[in-house]
Structures are given as C-alpha cells and as structure tokens.
Design a protein around this motif. Structure first.
Motif, mmCIF file in Angstrom:
data_model
loop_
_atom_site.group_PDB
_atom_site.id
_atom_site.type_symbol
_atom_site.label_atom_id
_atom_site.label_comp_id
_atom_site.label_asym_id
_atom_site.label_seq_id
_atom_site.Cartn_x
_atom_site.Cartn_y
_atom_site.Cartn_z
ATOM 1 N N ALA A 78 5.039 -7.961 -14.542
ATOM 2 C CA ALA A 78 4.071 -6.896 -15.088
ATOM 3 C C ALA A 78 2.662 -7.213 -14.600
ATOM 4 O O ALA A 78 1.970 -6.325 -14.579
ATOM 5 C CB ALA A 78 4.452 -6.770 -16.445
ATOM 6 N N LYS A 79 2.528 -8.398 -14.550
ATOM 7 C CA LYS A 79 1.069 -8.893 -14.146
ATOM 8 C C LYS A 79 0.771 -8.804 -12.831
ATOM 9 O O LYS A 79 -0.370 -9.267 -12.336
ATOM 10 C CB LYS A 79 0.458 -9.965 -14.763
ATOM 11 C CG LYS A 79 0.758 -10.162 -16.335
ATOM 12 C CD LYS A 79 0.557 -11.707 -16.909
ATOM 13 C CE LYS A 79 0.406 -11.591 -18.320
ATOM 14 N NZ LYS A 79 0.542 -13.033 -18.866
ATOM 15 N N GLY A 80 1.835 -8.662 -11.834
ATOM 16 C CA GLY A 80 1.623 -8.434 -10.259
ATOM 17 C C GLY A 80 2.092 -9.468 -9.507
ATOM 18 O O GLY A 80 1.868 -9.453 -8.396
ATOM 19 N N MET A 81 2.742 -10.588 -10.213
ATOM 20 C CA MET A 81 3.231 -11.878 -9.534
ATOM 21 C C MET A 81 4.222 -11.126 -8.564
ATOM 22 O O MET A 81 5.041 -10.697 -8.849
ATOM 23 C CB MET A 81 3.765 -13.026 -10.337
ATOM 24 C CG MET A 81 4.370 -13.939 -9.682
ATOM 25 S SD MET A 81 5.061 -15.367 -10.642
ATOM 26 C CE MET A 81 3.400 -16.096 -11.448
ATOM 27 N N PRO A 82 4.344 -11.873 -7.348
ATOM 28 C CA PRO A 82 5.213 -11.553 -6.549
ATOM 29 C C PRO A 82 6.646 -12.177 -6.858
ATOM 30 O O PRO A 82 6.598 -13.259 -7.137
ATOM 31 C CB PRO A 82 5.094 -12.208 -5.148
ATOM 32 C CG PRO A 82 3.370 -12.247 -5.126
ATOM 33 C CD PRO A 82 3.011 -12.349 -6.466
ATOM 34 N N ILE A 83 7.689 -11.156 -6.853
ATOM 35 C CA ILE A 83 9.196 -11.790 -7.272
ATOM 36 C C ILE A 83 10.029 -11.405 -6.257
ATOM 37 O O ILE A 83 9.991 -9.972 -6.036
ATOM 38 C CB ILE A 83 9.531 -11.361 -8.744
ATOM 39 C CG1 ILE A 83 8.478 -11.459 -9.615
ATOM 40 C CG2 ILE A 83 10.879 -11.876 -9.213
ATOM 41 C CD1 ILE A 83 8.093 -13.060 -10.203
ATOM 42 N N LEU A 84 11.111 -12.197 -5.766
ATOM 43 C CA LEU A 84 11.795 -11.964 -4.715
ATOM 44 C C LEU A 84 13.441 -12.197 -5.363
ATOM 45 O O LEU A 84 13.438 -13.175 -5.716
ATOM 46 C CB LEU A 84 11.675 -12.599 -3.506
ATOM 47 C CG LEU A 84 12.539 -12.351 -2.398
ATOM 48 C CD1 LEU A 84 12.872 -10.895 -2.020
ATOM 49 C CD2 LEU A 84 12.381 -13.236 -1.276
ATOM 50 N N ASP A 124 5.121 -2.286 3.056
ATOM 51 C CA ASP A 124 3.748 -2.294 2.142
ATOM 52 C C ASP A 124 3.854 -3.152 0.935
ATOM 53 O O ASP A 124 3.107 -2.714 -0.107
ATOM 54 C CB ASP A 124 3.175 -0.931 1.777
ATOM 55 C CG ASP A 124 3.067 -0.014 3.188
ATOM 56 O OD1 ASP A 124 2.286 -0.694 4.261
ATOM 57 O OD2 ASP A 124 3.356 1.043 2.884
ATOM 58 N N THR A 125 4.878 -4.152 0.916
ATOM 59 C CA THR A 125 5.060 -4.816 -0.304
ATOM 60 C C THR A 125 4.675 -6.275 -0.069
ATOM 61 O O THR A 125 4.412 -6.768 1.075
ATOM 62 C CB THR A 125 6.664 -4.844 -0.653
ATOM 63 O OG1 THR A 125 7.259 -5.877 0.004
ATOM 64 C CG2 THR A 125 7.277 -3.400 -0.578
ATOM 65 N N ALA A 126 4.452 -6.991 -1.114
ATOM 66 C CA ALA A 126 4.101 -8.414 -0.935
ATOM 67 C C ALA A 126 4.894 -9.123 0.037
ATOM 68 O O ALA A 126 4.488 -10.328 0.420
ATOM 69 C CB ALA A 126 4.009 -9.016 -2.553
#
Length: 235
Positions: A78-84, A124-126
C-alpha cells in the motif's frame, strides 16, 4: 546504495533459494524472510516465491495469504514497495486481494512444465520496465493450479485499466481466461505471474534459445527492473 530484496519462505516453499540466487545475480542483496515474522527487516522489495505453501491445502496460496508476514507485505504494498509473486506467490497475491481474480486447477487437470512464450502487455511496472510492450519472452512454467479466472466485469476492468502484465503466447498451457499469465496492480508496484523468471537468469541454466541450449535469460530484467526502480526512488 545496496538494494535489499526479501524472499519469504513459507512451509512448502520450493523456489525460495532460486529467487534469492536470481536477486544476487541481478546485483542486489537477497534477504531471507520467514512467513511467521512480523518484520520485513528493512528490505526494499519483497518476492513471494513458488512452491506448494501449506501443501496447497484449501486453495493454493489461501493459507499462506493469512500468514503473519502477509500483514506487513500488504502494508508495504500500500505504501508502494515493489512486490513480486511468482506462481504460488501469484496465488497468494490474489488470495490476499492484492491482485484481482483467482487461480484454479489447470483445465486439462494435469501438472504442466514447459518453457513458455509470453507477450509483455505492460512495461510500466517496477518489475517490467526494462521490457518493451509487445516483446515476446520465454520463461519456464510449472504449475497444476495456474488457470486464471475472474468475472467478465473484472476481466473487462483489468483489460481497460491496462492491468494485464503478461499473456501466454503460442499456447495457453492451463486454460487461463483471455490468456492472462500475469497481472499488475494500478500502482505498478505489485506484479504476479505463473511462470518462473528466477529460472531464466543465468546462462547455462535457462530455456534453450537459437543461440545455444539453456542460454535464455529473459527472466533477468524482472529483477534488474526492480533494482533500478528502487534506486531511482532513492536518488
């Protein structure tokens, strides 16, 4: 700066060490995280790896989505951390409602293992910005419950919002609706897919290519993309 990427191990995880190795090959520091912890150990990104968490009981990824560390993962997302999320990790992401839809048993009812062609739909993703939209890549696939499903309304919404990250190309290996192989959230920081990019990061161990056997490294840009995205934010 040293980018630190956490890889969560759940009971039944199979590819956590492979994901850690891929992170190291890409140039970041892998950090082992435990499913029962309430601490992400200050990492810059998180990978939920493949495997058979909790023996795939109930539904694949459903129990793991309730693990203590997933509270921290959801807060970080929710805070924008990249998650895969990779394979079982993708199943966790949909079960945790970080991505829409669901994943069910393959339509042919068999486990499938193959080097799978994918088309990049969202660059366009992390985790995908080092690809180009429309690029065809080859990533190993192995799953028994990889069939992506969602309501027609949800499918139309994710198509309209550009949230399909990858589609199966050449053949649909598991009956996924609209050939969907991977998704992103609207923020572009959470990405999930069924194929395994960590198995295509090192020459000699990846898919065959026209250049040489086992030379495919199409999975490496997933990890270098995230490292670059994190470094850009930190600059």
């Amino acid at each position: 700066m040293t980018v630190r990427i956490g890889v969560v191990t759940f009971p039944g995880s199979l590819d956590d060490r492979d994901a850690q190795r891929a992170v190291r090959i890409a140039g970041a520091e892998p950090v082992a995280l435990w499913h029962g912890a309430h601490d992400l150990d200050g990492v810059d990104a998180v990978i939920l790896p493949g495997g058979f968490s909790y023996g795939d009981y109930l539904r694949s990824g459903a129990i793991a989505a309730l693990s203590p560390i997933m509270t921290e993962v959801k807060d970080a997302a929710a805070k924008g951390m990249p998650i895969l999320g990779i394979c079982n990790g993708f199943q966790m992401l949909v079960e945790a409602h970080l991505l829409p839809g669901g994943l069910i048993r393959n339509d042919h009812q068999h486990f499938v293992r193959r080097d799978q062609k994918l088309t990049v739909e969202n660059a366009d993703t992390a985790w995908t910005h080092e690809f180009t939209r429309g690029q065809e890549i080859v990533i190993p696939l192995k799953n028994a419950e990889g069939g992506y499903i969602a309501s027609d309304e949800t499918l139309d919404r994710i198509e309209g919002e550009g949230l399909v990250a990858f589609r199966y190309a050449g053949v649909n290996p598991n009956g996924s609706l609209r050939d969907i192989a991977g998704l992103t959230n609207p923020g572009g920081n959470v990405v999930g897919l069924m194929p395994h990019p960590e198995h295509a990061t090192e020459p000699g161990f990846g898919p065959d290519t026209s250049a040489a056997m086992r030379s495919g490294v199409d999975g490496l840009p997933f990890f270098t993309s995230a490292i670059a995205a994190i470094a850009r934010v930190a600059a």
